[in-house]
Design an enzyme around this catalytic site. Structure first.
Site, PDB file in Angstrom:
ATOM      1  N   GLU A 255       8.570  27.853  15.600  1.00 15.50           N
ATOM      2  CA  GLU A 255       9.258  27.554  14.348  1.00 15.50           C
ATOM      3  C   GLU A 255      10.719  27.999  14.476  1.00 15.50           C
ATOM      4  OE1 GLU A 255       8.480  28.242   9.574  1.00 15.50           O
ATOM      5  OE2 GLU A 255       7.993  29.878  10.960  1.00 15.50           O
TER       6      GLU A 255
ATOM      7  N   LYS B  85       6.112  21.367   6.749  1.00 12.78           N
ATOM      8  CA  LYS B  85       5.435  22.606   6.350  1.00 12.78           C
ATOM      9  C   LYS B  85       5.068  22.577   4.870  1.00 12.78           C
ATOM     10  CE  LYS B  85       6.017  27.640   6.704  1.00 12.78           C
ATOM     11  NZ  LYS B  85       6.965  28.704   7.123  1.00 12.78           N
TER      12      LYS B  85
ATOM     13  N   CYS C  33       3.356  28.391  10.805  1.00 14.36           N
ATOM     14  CA  CYS C  33       3.540  29.769  10.348  1.00 14.36           C
ATOM     15  C   CYS C  33       2.653  30.138   9.152  1.00 14.36           C
ATOM     16  CB  CYS C  33       5.020  30.003  10.060  1.00 14.36           C
ATOM     17  SG  CYS C  33       5.495  31.772  10.066  1.00 14.36           S
TER      18      CYS C  33
END
Length: 281
Positions: free
Chosen positions: A57, A130, A170
């Site tokens: 990321e 995301k 994440c």
């Protein structure tokens, strides 16, 4: 779920194995510098036989402030970061997952935090934005991704000759329902920039849990070290097998996690403990 072209002809069997690599970085505020670092790691992983590679990321920029990434955001399909990913995949003939990079939204003060996938011909085959945005407050540590990131909405997976690959980024790791939405996958790729505080407490146990409950491999690729903006990321990029065994790990600093996925291992785990077929919800 985003569609991707079928990777196998009808009736064909999946490739029995796939060599994969996670490219851990400690990214800086300078995009060109980070791309040079990524290029060197890609070359090193390819020299070790990697066929599918993933970057972390924010691999292209870890700014001095959260708003720095807004200044380098790219339109979908055009820009130096995307050009780099496509050219690298094509040059080396590998599957390349660009951990996350900032893409344009209609909001002038925000980006989409997006993971892009390129096949060995350099064609983009998947994009994941995301969905879950990190928020954390403890003492002097304070993070709120929603101030600069617009949340995605669509779970995404894509097909390779080895099998189905699911994407997440994440903070998504904390939400197991996302992975169930992907259906049966053979590999989950999870680029991240976990903080040292949350990573030390939860990173490994969450990764192993996702591998165990989904009976698949997990390739976790992290930022790992002290950044110029003062942030310390946890690192510990790793490859986990479907039994939850860690096959390779990189603790801190730039470097490579590498290992081989085996269809036989997936079949063994799923046959001995057929949890995926026992699901009732």
């Amino acid at each position: 779920m985003n569609p991707s072209p079928p990777a196998l002809p009808r009736g064909a069997h999946p490739a029995p194995r796939l060599r994969v690599a996670a490219l851990q970085m400690v990214s800086t505020p300078r995009v060109e510098e980070n791309l040079r670092t990524a290029a060197a790691l890609i070359r090193e992983a390819v020299a070790q036989g990697a066929e599918l590679l993933a970057l972390p990321e924010y691999f292209a920029i870890m700014g001095m402030s959260d708003t720095d990434k807004v200044g380098v955001r790219e339109s979908d399909g055009a820009g130096p970061i995307q050009d780099f990913l496509a050219a690298s995949a094509r040059q080396h003939g590998v599957w390349l997952i660009g951990g996350s990079l900032p893409l344009w939204t209609d909001r002038p003060d925000k980006v989409l935090n997006s993971s892009l996938v390129y096949n060995p011909q350099g064609a983009r085959v998947a994009r994941y934005d995301k969905i879950h945005l990190f928020g954390f407050r403890q003492g002097t540590e304070n993070y709120d991704e929603s101030t600069t990131i617009e949340a995605g909405r669509q779970p995404t997976a894509f097909d390779t000759p080895f099998g189905r690959v699911g994407l997440s980024i994440c903070y998504d790791l904390r939400f197991p329902e996302l992975y169930r939405r992907l259906g049966v996958t053979d590999l989950l790729v999870i680029p991240a920039a976990f903080t040292e505080t949350t990573g030390r407490a939860h990173w490994e146990i969450l990764l192993r849990a996702r591998a165990i409950e989904n009976q698949c491999y997990v390739l976790a690729v992290a930022q790992g070290g002290q950044h110029e903006n003062g942030r310390q990321t946890h690192g510990n990029s790793m490859l986990v097998d479907p039994w939850g065994t860690i096959l390779d790990r990189k603790l801190k600093g730039p470097g490579i996690v590498i290992g081989q996925l085996e269809q036989a291992r997936l079949a063994e785990v799923r046959a001995s403990l057929p949890a995926l077929t026992h699901r009732v919800m």
